[in-house]
Design a protein around this motif. Structure first.
Motif, PDB file in Angstrom:
ATOM      1  N   GLU A 124      -3.752  -4.362   3.302  1.00 35.52           N
ATOM      2  CA  GLU A 124      -4.356  -4.849   2.059  1.00 35.52           C
ATOM      3  C   GLU A 124      -3.474  -4.517   0.861  1.00 35.52           C
ATOM      4  OE1 GLU A 124      -8.241  -3.183   1.751  1.00 35.52           O
ATOM      5  OE2 GLU A 124      -8.950  -4.129   3.614  1.00 35.52           O
ATOM      6  N   LEU A 125      -2.943  -3.298   0.859  1.00 32.29           N
ATOM      7  CA  LEU A 125      -2.089  -2.871  -0.247  1.00 32.29           C
ATOM      8  C   LEU A 125      -0.849  -3.750  -0.345  1.00 32.29           C
ATOM      9  CD1 LEU A 125      -1.464  -0.755  -2.463  1.00 32.29           C
ATOM     10  CD2 LEU A 125      -0.316   0.593  -0.700  1.00 32.29           C
ATOM     11  N   HIS A 126      -0.237  -4.029   0.794  1.00 38.85           N
ATOM     12  CA  HIS A 126       0.980  -4.841   0.789  1.00 38.85           C
ATOM     13  C   HIS A 126       0.696  -6.299   0.464  1.00 38.85           C
ATOM     14  CE1 HIS A 126       2.910  -1.399   2.736  1.00 38.85           C
ATOM     15  NE2 HIS A 126       4.062  -1.984   2.485  1.00 38.85           N
ATOM     16  N   ARG A 127      -0.484  -6.756   0.848  1.00 43.16           N
ATOM     17  CA  ARG A 127      -0.761  -8.190   0.725  1.00 43.16           C
ATOM     18  C   ARG A 127      -1.635  -8.533  -0.476  1.00 43.16           C
ATOM     19  NH1 ARG A 127      -1.491  -9.026   7.300  1.00 43.16           N
ATOM     20  NH2 ARG A 127       0.706  -8.578   7.740  1.00 43.16           N
TER      21      ARG A 127
ATOM     22  N   TRP B 189      -6.716   3.158   7.986  1.00 45.04           N
ATOM     23  CA  TRP B 189      -5.438   3.313   7.253  1.00 45.04           C
ATOM     24  C   TRP B 189      -4.587   2.065   7.406  1.00 45.04           C
ATOM     25  CZ3 TRP B 189      -0.226   3.171   7.744  1.00 45.04           C
ATOM     26  CH2 TRP B 189       0.527   3.797   6.744  1.00 45.04           C
ATOM     27  N   CYS B 190      -4.542   1.521   8.628  1.00 50.35           N
ATOM     28  CA  CYS B 190      -3.746   0.306   8.872  1.00 50.35           C
ATOM     29  C   CYS B 190      -4.267  -0.854   8.040  1.00 50.35           C
ATOM     30  CB  CYS B 190      -3.780  -0.066  10.355  1.00 50.35           C
ATOM     31  SG  CYS B 190      -2.958   1.135  11.417  1.00 50.35           S
ATOM     32  N   GLU B 191      -5.594  -1.001   7.981  1.00 50.66           N
ATOM     33  CA  GLU B 191      -6.183  -2.080   7.187  1.00 50.66           C
ATOM     34  C   GLU B 191      -5.863  -1.888   5.709  1.00 50.66           C
ATOM     35  OE1 GLU B 191      -7.708  -4.913   8.001  1.00 50.66           O
ATOM     36  OE2 GLU B 191      -7.077  -4.384  10.032  1.00 50.66           O
TER      37      GLU B 191
ATOM     38  N   TYR C  56      -1.031  13.397  -8.959  1.00 45.13           N
ATOM     39  CA  TYR C  56      -1.628  13.990  -7.754  1.00 45.13           C
ATOM     40  C   TYR C  56      -0.706  13.799  -6.547  1.00 45.13           C
ATOM     41  CZ  TYR C  56      -4.746  14.597  -3.757  1.00 45.13           C
ATOM     42  OH  TYR C  56      -5.288  14.995  -2.572  1.00 45.13           O
ATOM     43  N   GLY C  57      -0.158  12.610  -6.419  1.00 44.04           N
ATOM     44  CA  GLY C  57       0.732  12.357  -5.281  1.00 44.04           C
ATOM     45  C   GLY C  57       2.187  12.682  -5.573  1.00 44.04           C
ATOM     46  N   TRP C  58       2.554  12.561  -6.857  1.00 42.06           N
ATOM     47  CA  TRP C  58       3.977  12.705  -7.198  1.00 42.06           C
ATOM     48  C   TRP C  58       4.419  14.165  -7.272  1.00 42.06           C
ATOM     49  CZ3 TRP C  58       5.832   8.556 -11.250  1.00 42.06           C
ATOM     50  CH2 TRP C  58       5.562   7.281 -10.736  1.00 42.06           C
ATOM     51  N   ARG C  59       3.512  15.051  -7.612  1.00 37.02           N
ATOM     52  CA  ARG C  59       3.908  16.451  -7.808  1.00 37.02           C
ATOM     53  C   ARG C  59       4.241  17.164  -6.500  1.00 37.02           C
ATOM     54  NH1 ARG C  59       3.882  18.124 -12.800  1.00 37.02           N
ATOM     55  NH2 ARG C  59       2.422  17.270 -14.347  1.00 37.02           N
TER      56      ARG C  59
ATOM     57  N   GLN D 186      -6.186   2.255  -3.979  1.00 39.76           N
ATOM     58  CA  GLN D 186      -5.814   1.939  -2.593  1.00 39.76           C
ATOM     59  C   GLN D 186      -4.891   3.023  -2.025  1.00 39.76           C
ATOM     60  OE1 GLN D 186      -7.365  -0.649  -1.509  1.00 39.76           O
ATOM     61  NE2 GLN D 186      -6.103  -2.116  -0.402  1.00 39.76           N
ATOM     62  N   LYS D 187      -3.889   3.381  -2.785  1.00 46.29           N
ATOM     63  CA  LYS D 187      -2.962   4.426  -2.337  1.00 46.29           C
ATOM     64  C   LYS D 187      -3.683   5.762  -2.176  1.00 46.29           C
ATOM     65  CE  LYS D 187       1.179   2.423  -4.469  1.00 46.29           C
ATOM     66  NZ  LYS D 187       2.227   2.593  -5.491  1.00 46.29           N
ATOM     67  N   GLN D 188      -4.591   6.004  -3.119  1.00 41.52           N
ATOM     68  CA  GLN D 188      -5.346   7.259  -3.065  1.00 41.52           C
ATOM     69  C   GLN D 188      -6.215   7.312  -1.812  1.00 41.52           C
ATOM     70  OE1 GLN D 188      -4.628   9.403  -5.474  1.00 41.52           O
ATOM     71  NE2 GLN D 188      -5.783  10.996  -4.470  1.00 41.52           N
ATOM     72  N   ASP D 189      -6.822   6.185  -1.492  1.00 42.31           N
ATOM     73  CA  ASP D 189      -7.666   6.106  -0.286  1.00 42.31           C
ATOM     74  C   ASP D 189      -6.832   6.361   0.968  1.00 42.31           C
ATOM     75  OD1 ASP D 189      -9.845   5.555  -1.834  1.00 42.31           O
ATOM     76  OD2 ASP D 189      -9.824   3.384  -1.442  1.00 42.31           O
ATOM     77  N   MET D 190      -5.632   5.822   0.988  1.00 45.34           N
ATOM     78  CA  MET D 190      -4.756   6.013   2.161  1.00 45.34           C
ATOM     79  C   MET D 190      -4.372   7.480   2.316  1.00 45.34           C
ATOM     80  SD  MET D 190      -2.358   2.622   1.782  1.00 45.34           S
ATOM     81  CE  MET D 190      -1.211   3.086   3.060  1.00 45.34           C
TER      82      MET D 190
END
Length: 1813
Positions: A687-690, A681-683, A1795-1798, A702-706
């Motif tokens: 990666e998402l931020h960078r 998750w940290c990696e 999926y994440g917003w609801r 990426q967000k879905q994987d997290m």
């Protein structure tokens, strides 16, 4: 004599009452006695027959006697006074509770006289007052007088000098209120006795003739017993210190005498009293109190007063300064000085024989407290945790530790096993293969040989010194008679057994090849049989010291038994001279007399080694510390403390789960959440931020994987270990919890230490091999494998807490509790907060994952705030390379216990709270120090994961977090220095760029020749050069201009660099800490205080934000660009709130001024208004605001942040003031012009009114005889009134109705270019979805927009044009003042021309497009329709005021009332008074409504939650309201016309507030205004009457005077009464009475008509509270974000600096689409600008470089992060269908997004707003 006999003797003596010659017989009949009690030093009084007070009988104290009570009767406020002699009693062991009870039986004591001999202040004297307080309570002090006695009169003159010289005496006197008297020891001088009695009488009067009574005594006794009972209940280990308390509770007490027959307990009690510990005994000193930052801890003390001995000893001990035992007392030095004052003068002929005889031994000289008594007294008074801390620090100082400790009062032997539990010892030894191996073991578990030392009888040689020579010749491990401060007065050490361990270093110079324990029994072994038994049975070798063998000695049998035992025995004879001799196997004798100590030590070492080698095969000879607890008749601290037992049991239960588990697999098994999934998750997060984020799909994946990882974490089995741990934490009390955690840490340390030690050994072996044989790939792989094993095998409390953090974060992510979790996940942060408060560190950065668990850390801080409040903290962080002594330095500075051993290097970062004492809070501006200990930079051995990037990350994080950062440099290696400084300088440069201003200090450790000043100066010069060079290098990387380090940070090379001596004084493991190092620590603390005292620190809420902001910025790599300075934002918002108050204060004051001037204009008392006049009237308020601003910028806690905006806000306030003055001047001058224009209308109306009055008067005269017939009068009046109004109407031009829309149509009909049916075809331009139909691209441009972004920009520009134009037209309408001046159809022409002009200006400025003709038509029509109602309403008011039919219809009732009075024959004065009141009604009504409206505006601006803050707060409430209403159309208005929506919101809020509070606030304010106005009117009438009566004036003068006084208050002047006949009005008193009566009726009527409906109707448009607040609150920034159209929330219009918003929106809400698609964007601006996605504004620009687009883009600050507000996610999901229908487009990848917003509910959406504002 038994205790009972003693008490009986005391009873008898108390009942004796013997008269003396000093008796006044006239008072002998008094039946109510007052008593004086004498107590003190018996040597201070001489008892003889002429002693007036006490006579000649000596009390037999030893036999329990007390002197008789002497009835000394004298004139004392008319009462008989008796004197009781208790002198000497406080020095005895008599049960004073029983004695005091007898003494207080029906007695009233007026004074306690404390007798002290001048110049002879003894220890007992110093205890006297404390004894009195202990027995009689603190309320006894007001009744105490000190009586100084002298032997000769010359001494009596020295009292002042004595007081000046003797600090203790001065303090004693201060305690007694400065009351003292002097008299002879013989007490036989009557004048002195009479003066004494007068002094006592004066005290009696001072105390209001109150006495110390039995009730006061009983209260004191109860309080004492309550305290003791509470102590007994709260801690079973805390047993009481006084014998009498134990007897009262039925505890068996053994009477213990010393060699002189004195009770040991008495001496101990006296010792505790000297050390000011007597009050602490029942309560125990607590570790948490000792570890707080105090004034004393910041000062260096080589000597101190006795009262500070404990504190000073503790301070030095916590800093690991072994000189803690060398503290001198000031009292001793003072006594020595006193002796020196009595030396013979030099001019006297010296004679040695004579002078020596004149100086006998000083028997009364005060002896200093023995250093070991200080240590042991502290030990006895400490609670369990402080005892453990003391023993830990003693061990670090290489001092012997208390093993068996007799209670000083009961002699019960205690084995403090708990204090040894967290001690580890490390040593090196050779194995069977002759290889040196390292061992580290918990000391309580270590199995070693033990050598015991004890003595029989008294010795001249020091046993302890002999042992020291064996362990470390250069260090006094055991305190001995030749140590500094040693004396014969040792009290607490007899019977104490101390233990120390010799730890070999693996060298040939080691005296012992194995770890050996040495035990030392203090005192005579014969008198301490239990200790002797334990030692001799558990030892491998016994060493006994005695003068010589004597068969007649009382200990001969014990010695014989020792010799017969198989255990090795070594005799040391102090009176014999022979060398070491082996008498039989394992039996040695060595003589000590006249022998070289070195030889003795060598022989003894050899003998012990021989003995150990012979006994090593016997298992019984192995010593294990825990086994001491098996002995009966000793008290084991762990077993007698219930909380400790519970904690141990719970910890053992947990450890039971780990049995037979492989250490490297334990974390994987029992702590799964922090394993691979957390690291993944940290990696992913990094990666998402960078990432560049160019691909939307990639980012969503990426967000879905997290989220999937978090879900996987969530479903992991919590396991029995964590379940049991959390269960124990939530079920235990605070004390039990601390024991549990400490036990768990101890047992985990024991469990892992052996394996970790082996792994470290393997790693070091392999690393050494790699360095020797370079490029060995296989060896490096093996190194990595061992490193991973090390990481897996490290298992401590921090990992358990880390697991809890991950459980919390995973539950928070899925918003669901974890199956099997013993509590709700939301309560987990509270557990960690409790641990922080209890002194445990919290992991701030996970060292294994190199990641900050922000959600967890901020949640813990949130709970911490709940528990302790939003306290201020000063953050002290430390940076340095690995193993450079950072943790050791922090531990020494603050007495902390960060891990420092070789296998326990700090990983990541930990923070720990240090409490600031109350006394220090007066000098510091914070409540806690937050110490942040960090992982070392360049930690190469840990999987090779430490890179320069990570070091930079760590340095930036802790530097940004710290108010002060300690840069720790170890050694003098230039390369190391350069490496660390480059990292540090870059971190500070980043802070400078984001406007954070931390400070730093450099600590250069392990520097040789610390005292060489020249070398230090050279070192400082080199450091300054290096820092400047590193600054230049860092400036290139950071694109920053800086030539030297001082350009980056305020730094003083002389003060901010400290050179430290090496830590150890010698070679470990037996070397003690270097005292010079400890002195350096003290100097560092002093400098720390200097820095800290200048800082305000951070509030915990600010710290929480700072951690989040720093980490978020670091994740994005571009730190400076990404950092969101939450503290600066919060400070600016606070400034905005204050600005709103200042600006409202000026605006409100100007409204008041405007109202008065408006009245003056209406009354024609002024004819001109200038800006200078208004500036003058506003001057007072302006100065108030300026003062308030000055105080805010100078005194606010964030003044250092606020200073950057000070100048600009002063300019803004001045500009605002000028604008207010200018605008008010304009408005008032317009009113002046309108007044002149209206004069004709008003004059005509007044003429009609007066005509009606006169005609109605004529009619009344005709109908005078019908006055009583109401029907006739009413009929006649109505007929008359109808005719008159008809005549007036006929003569007056008719006021027609208006039709604004028809006028607008007429306007367009004049233009041929406008289609005839334009009216029907027009669209409402305010509600169109997009303006593309109105846009034509310029010929030079393309035929279509190049990008969706370009199209969106044009749409935004046109929308702004529409809104601004509508606002300007609205202002024009207001300026027309239609309600007063009427309507003119030319207004439509002016509107249309203005609109056309605005459109033309836009087209000239636009580079891309022009607007169609339809746009102009639709805009004019839409604005006219929008303003139609406003114009119509205003015109209605104009008609009502100026249409004679409407106007006089309203006046009919008033005129009929006056007509009736005429008919009834009322006097002229009565009728005229009625007319005045009727004329006043309308002005009063307007004034009251206006004043009430202004009052309510102030009220709402102050107390309405949604309107009383800054612009950001207002925005939050708007969004909350929108969510609560769930009205999509209102959202559209909010998006498309934010200014209109804000006005609508303000109007709704004002109406709601007024409606909700009408009865409780509005009506009372209205009543208050009516009453005030009534008072002013009647005061004006009264003054006019008085003036006219005085000057013989007429009614006209009365009227002039009356109206003039009301000119500021009402629009009411003489002209309003012109034409009204006032002939015959000459009774002005009657006129005043009539006005009073009629006015009450008028006011009552106004009040009755006042309601929520009439209130706004009767107000002018500009006077309405909502309009005033709209005008005030809308003067803010309206610039919209170029991406999402969120409106800048800065409260200032045309503000300096960038535009910002607390939260951006989803870009798709503007209709914005992804390029080459028709799909609405689901990006947030904050996410978008961290990507490389492109947008077009004439050229393609990456979003991350959006400022390069120029124009509005360059003026916006959008922080790149993932702060996606849940509010907008909820909104998009809630109104997805509405949005897609409105824009006729769909959202991109809606299924993935939703999926994440609801998951967000409306409630969560609303709550999320509070997180940002």
């Amino acid at each position: 004599m038994t205790v009972d006999n003693k008490i009986n003797r005391i009873k008898e003596h108390l009942q004796i009452c013997t008269s003396t010659d000093f008796v006044d017989p006239s008072f002998s009949s008094m039946d109510h006695n007052l008593t004086i009690v004498l107590f003190g030093n018996s040597a201070a009084v001489q008892l003889q027959h002429d002693n007036i007070l006490l006579g000649e009988l000596q009390a037999d104290i030893e036999n329990g006697e007390i002197s008789r009570t002497v009835s000394l009767q004298m004139k004392m406020s008319g009462r008989c006074v008796s004197v009781i002699n208790m002198i000497g009693l406080h020095e005895t062991a008599i049960d004073l509770d029983l004695l005091s009870g007898l003494l207080m039986n029906e007695k009233e004591i007026i004074s306690f006289v404390f007798v002290v001999q001048l110049g002879q202040l003894t220890d007992a004297d110093k205890m006297g007052i404390e004894w009195l307080q202990r027995v009689f309570g603190d309320r006894v002090l007001p009744f105490v007088i000190i009586l100084f006695t002298y032997e000769n009169e010359e001494e009596s003159d020295s009292i002042i000098d004595d007081l000046k010289k003797n600090y203790a005496l001065e303090q004693l006197l201060k305690k007694c209120g400065g009351r003292y008297h002097t008299c002879s020891k013989t007490m036989n001088i009557q004048s002195e006795m009479r003066d004494l009695m007068n002094r006592i009488e004066h005290l009696f009067i001072e105390n209001n003739q109150q006495c110390y009574t039995s009730e006061i005594y009983k209260t004191a006794l109860r309080e004492r017993e309550d305290v003791q009972d509470r102590t007994c209940q709260s801690a079973s280990m805390d047993y009481t210190s006084s014998t009498e308390t134990r007897e009262r509770r039925g505890v068996s007490v053994k009477l213990v005498l010393d060699r002189k027959g004195n009770r040991r307990g008495d001496k101990a009690e006296h010792l505790f009293h000297r050390l000011y510990l007597d009050k602490r005994l029942p309560f125990k000193l607590k570790a948490e109190d000792v570890l707080q930052l105090t004034k004393h801890s910041l000062e260096s003390h080589e000597s101190c007063a006795e009262e500070d001995l404990i504190q000073t000893f503790l301070q030095k001990l916590l800093m690991m300064n072994y000189r803690a035992r060398h503290i001198k007392t000031i009292d001793t030095q003072h006594d020595r000085q006193q002796i020196n004052n009595d030396l013979f003068e030099d001019n006297v002929d010296p004679d040695v024989f004579r002078e020596i005889s004149l100086f006998p031994e000083e028997t009364n000289r005060r002896v200093a407290v023995h250093p070991m008594d200080v240590q042991m007294a502290l030990f006895h008074c400490a609670d369990s945790f402080l005892k453990q801390l003391i023993v830990t620090k003693l061990s670090q100082c290489q001092y012997a530790l208390p093993l068996l400790v007799p209670d000083p009062f009961t002699q019960e032997i205690e084995f403090p096993l708990w204090t040894f539990r967290q001690l580890n010892k490390s040593w090196k030894m050779k194995n069977a293969n002759d290889k040196i191996i390292s061992k580290i073991q918990p000391i309580w578990k270590a199995e070693t040989h033990m050598v015991s030392f004890f003595r029989f009888g008294s010795l001249t040689s020091s046993k302890s010194q002999l042992i020291n020579n064996l362990i470390n010749e250069k260090h006094n491990t055991f305190f001995h008679m030749n140590c500094p401060g040693s004396s014969k007065t040792r009290i607490l050490m007899d019977g104490v057994v101390e233990i120390a361990w010799y730890c070999p270093s693996g060298k040939d110079t080691d005296k012992f090849t194995q770890c050996v324990a040495f035990c030392n029994l203090h005192g005579d072994a014969g008198a301490n049989e239990k200790q002797l038994q334990i030692l001799t049975e558990m030892s491998s070798v016994n060493v006994v010291i005695l003068p010589r063998l004597d068969q007649n000695d009382k200990n001969a049998i014990k010695i014989q038994n020792l010799y017969k035992d198989r255990k090795p025995l070594i005799f040391l004879f102090t009176e014999d001279e022979y060398s070491a001799t082996e008498m039989r196997t394992g039996k040695y004798k060595i003589g000590l007399k006249n022998r070289n100590q070195s030889d003795v030590s060598e022989e003894l070492t050899e003998a012990i080694n021989e003995c150990l080698s012979t006994s090593s095969s016997e298992s019984s000879s192995i010593f294990r510390l825990e086994n001491v607890s098996k002995y009966s008749d000793i008290r084991v601290d762990e077993e007698h403390d219930n909380d400790c037992r519970k904690g141990k049991k719970a910890a053992q239960q947990l450890m039971g789960l780990l049995e037979e588990k492989e250490l490297t697999k334990i974390k994987e098994t029992f702590l799964p959440c922090q394993g691979e999934l957390w690291h993944q998750w940290c990696e992913k997060n990094k990666e998402l931020h960078r990432s560049q984020g160019n691909e939307v799909d990639m980012e969503l994946n990426q967000k879905q994987d997290m989220k999937i990882i978090r879900a996987q974490q969530h479903v992991l089995d919590i396991g029995s270990f964590m379940k049991l741990f959390i269960t124990e934490m939530i079920s235990q009390s605070s004390n039990e919890k601390i024991f549990f955690l400490k036990w768990l840490a101890i047992l985990l340390d024991e469990y892992t230490s052996a394996d970790l030690s082996a792994l470290h050994y393997k790693y070091n072996e392999k690393w050494s091999k790699c360095r020797a044989e370079q490029h060995m790939t296989n060896d490096h792989a093996e190194l990595d494998r061992i490193s991973k094993e090390l990481q897996a095998a490290t298992f401590g409390l921090e990992h358990i807490l880390r697991e809890i953090g991950q459980i919390y974060e995973s539950c928070k992510s899925v918003n669901s509790n974890k199956e099997g979790l013993p509590c709700h996940f939301s309560s987990l942060p509270s557990l960690a907060a409790d641990m922080m408060i209890s002194g445990f560190p919290l992991e701030l950065m996970d060292g294994d994952a190199a990641h900050v668990p922000v959600v967890w850390v901020t949640a813990v801080l949130h709970e911490l705030i709940k528990k302790v409040g939003d306290q201020r903290v000063f953050v002290l962080s430390v940076l340095g390379i690995q193993s450079s002594g950072k943790s050791t330095m922090l531990n020494a500075m603050f007495g902390l216990q960060f891990a420092v051993s070789a296998g326990r290097c700090t990983r990541g970062a930990f923070m720990q709270l240090v409490r600031v004492s109350e006394e220090m809070k007066e000098q510091l501006k914070f409540d806690y120090i937050l110490v942040v200990d960090t992982e070392g930079l360049r930690a190469l051995e840990l999987s090779g994961r430490s890179t320069r990037h990570q070091d930079n990350e760590m340095a930036t994080f802790v530097v940004g977090l710290g108010n002060l950062t300690l840069i720790n440099i170890f050694g003098e290696s230039p390369s190391e220095l350069q490496d660390i400084l480059q990292i540090v300088v870059q971190a500070f440069m980043r802070m400078k760029k984001v406007r954070l201003n931390p400070s730093c200090m450099f600590v250069h450790q392990n520097v040789s020749e610390v005292t060489a000043g020249e070398k230090n100066m050279e070192g400082r010069r080199r450091l300054q050069e290096t820092l400047d060079n590193m600054t230049k290098l860092a400036a290139k990387d950071e694109v920053y201009v800086a030539e030297c380090f001082n350009d980056v940070i305020t730094f003083d090379i002389q003060k901010d660099v400290k050179y430290f001596a090496q830590l150890w004084e010698g070679s470990p493991p037996m070397a003690p800490p270097n005292p010079s190092y400890c002195e350096n620590i003290q100097e560092l603390k002093t400098m720390f205080f200097s820095h800290a005292s200048k800082s305000d620190g951070l509030e915990l809420t600010q710290l929480k934000s700072r951690i989040k902001d720093l980490w978020e910025a670091l994740l994005n790599e571009r730190f400076v660009f990404s950092f969101r300075n939450a503290l600066e934002i919060a400070a600016y918002r606070k400034l905005e709130t204050e600005y709103s108050k200042w600006s409202w204060s000026l605006r409100s004051a100007m409204l008041e001024i405007e109202n008065k001037l408006h009245n003056n204009i209406g009354n024609e008392t002024i004819n001109e208004v200038s800006e200078s006049d208004l500036q003058g009237k506003l001057q007072v308020k302006s100065e108030e605001v300026e003062k308030s601003m000055s105080e805010f910028f100078d005194k606010d806690k964030d003044k250092d942040i606020l200073i950057q905006w000070k100048a600009s806000f002063y300019i803004k306030i001045n500009e605002l003031q000028e604008n207010i003055v200018r605008e008010t001047t304009r408005k008032l001058n317009e009113i002046l012009q309108q007044r002149d224009m209206k004069k004709k209308i008003d004059a005509e109306r007044t003429r009609h009114e007066n005509t009606l009055f006169e005609k109605s008067k004529e009619l009344a005269i005709k109908l005078k005889d019908k006055a009583n017939d109401e029907t006739i009068l009413k009929r006649e009046f109505d007929s008359f009134w109808k005719d008159c109004v008809k005549n007036i109407t006929r003569a007056t031009p008719k006021i027609k109705n208006i039709n604004v829309l028809n006028d607008m149509k007429q306007h367009f009909s004049n233009y041929k270019s406008v289609p005839v049916n334009a009216w029907q075809k027009s669209r409402d331009i305010f509600s169109v979805r997009h303006y593309s139909d109105y846009v034509q691209l310029k010929k030079s441009s393309e035929t279509t927009f190049r990008s969706a972004k370009q199209k969106f920009e044009v749409e935004t520009q046109i929308r702004n044009l529409v809104d601004d134009t509508a606002q300007q037209v609205e202002k024009m309408i207001v300026s027309y003042n239609i309600a007063k001046m009427g309507y003119n159809n030319t207004y439509i022409q002016e509107f249309a021309n203005h609109i056309k002009e605005r459109i033309e200006n836009y087209e000239q400025c636009s580079r891309d497009c022009v607007l169609t003709k339809e746009f102009y038509i639709d805009l004019v029509i839409s604005i006219c329709k929008k303003e139609n109602q406003v114009i119509t309403d205003q015109y209605r008011k104009f008609r009502e005021a100026n249409d004679p039919v409407l106007y006089f219809e309203k006046k009919s009732k008033e005129y009929y009332s006056i007509f009736q009075k005429y008919c009834q024959g009322a006097t002229s004065a009565a009728i005229f008074g009625g007319i005045i009141c009727q004329k006043l009604k309308e002005p009063i009504q307007k004034s009251v409504h206006k004043d009430t409206a202004r009052n309510m505006t102030d009220e709402i601006k102050t107390n309405c939650e949604s309107l009383n803050g800054n612009r950001s707060k207002l925005e939050k409430h708007i969004l909350k309201t929108l969510a609560e209403q769930e009205d999509f159309d209102k959202y559209l208005t909010y998006f498309n016309s934010p200014r209109d929506h804000l006005k609508s919101f303000i109007k709704d809020e004002v109406n709601r507030y007024i409606t909700d509070n009408f009865r409780v606030i509005v009506q009372p304010k209205m009543k208050e205004n009516i009453d005030l106005l009534q008072q002013k009117i009647m005061a004006a009438a009264h003054r006019a009457t008085t003036w006219v009566n005085t000057t013989s004036g007429d009614v006209q003068k009365w009227l002039d005077h009356f109206t003039l006084q009301l000119s500021d208050v009402l629009i009411f002047s003489v002209k309003d009464l012109s034409g009204v006949s006032h002939d015959g009005v000459d009774d002005f008193d009657l006129l005043e009475d009539v006005i009073h009566k009629e006015l009450c009726s008028v006011l009552s009527e106004i009040q009755h008509e006042f309601s929520t409906k009439t209130f706004p109707v009767n107000l002018e448009h500009n006077d309405r509270p909502d309009e005033i607040l709209m005008d005030h609150l809308c003067q803010c920034c309206w610039i919209q974000c170029p991406f999402c159209s969120a409106t800048c929330t800065n409260s200032l219009e045309n503000h300096t600096g960038d535009h910002t918003v607390p939260f951006h929106r989803v870009d798709g809400l503007t209709g914005c689409c992804y390029e080459e698609t028709e799909c609405l964007s689901a990006d947030f601006c904050t996410t978008l600008v961290r990507t490389g996605k492109m947008f077009y504004t004439g050229q393609w620009i990456p979003c991350r470089e959006y400022r390069n687009a120029g124009n509005v883009y360059a003026e916006w600050s959008i922080t790149p992060d993932f702060s996606e507000l849940p509010y907008w996610k909820w909104f998009v999901c809630r109104f997805q269908k509405d949005l897609e229908d409105y824009f006729e487009k769909t959202f991109h990848r809606w299924d993935d997004i939703s999926y994440g917003w609801r998951q967000y509910t409306k409630e969560q959406a609303i709550e999320s707003l509070d997180e940002y504002i």
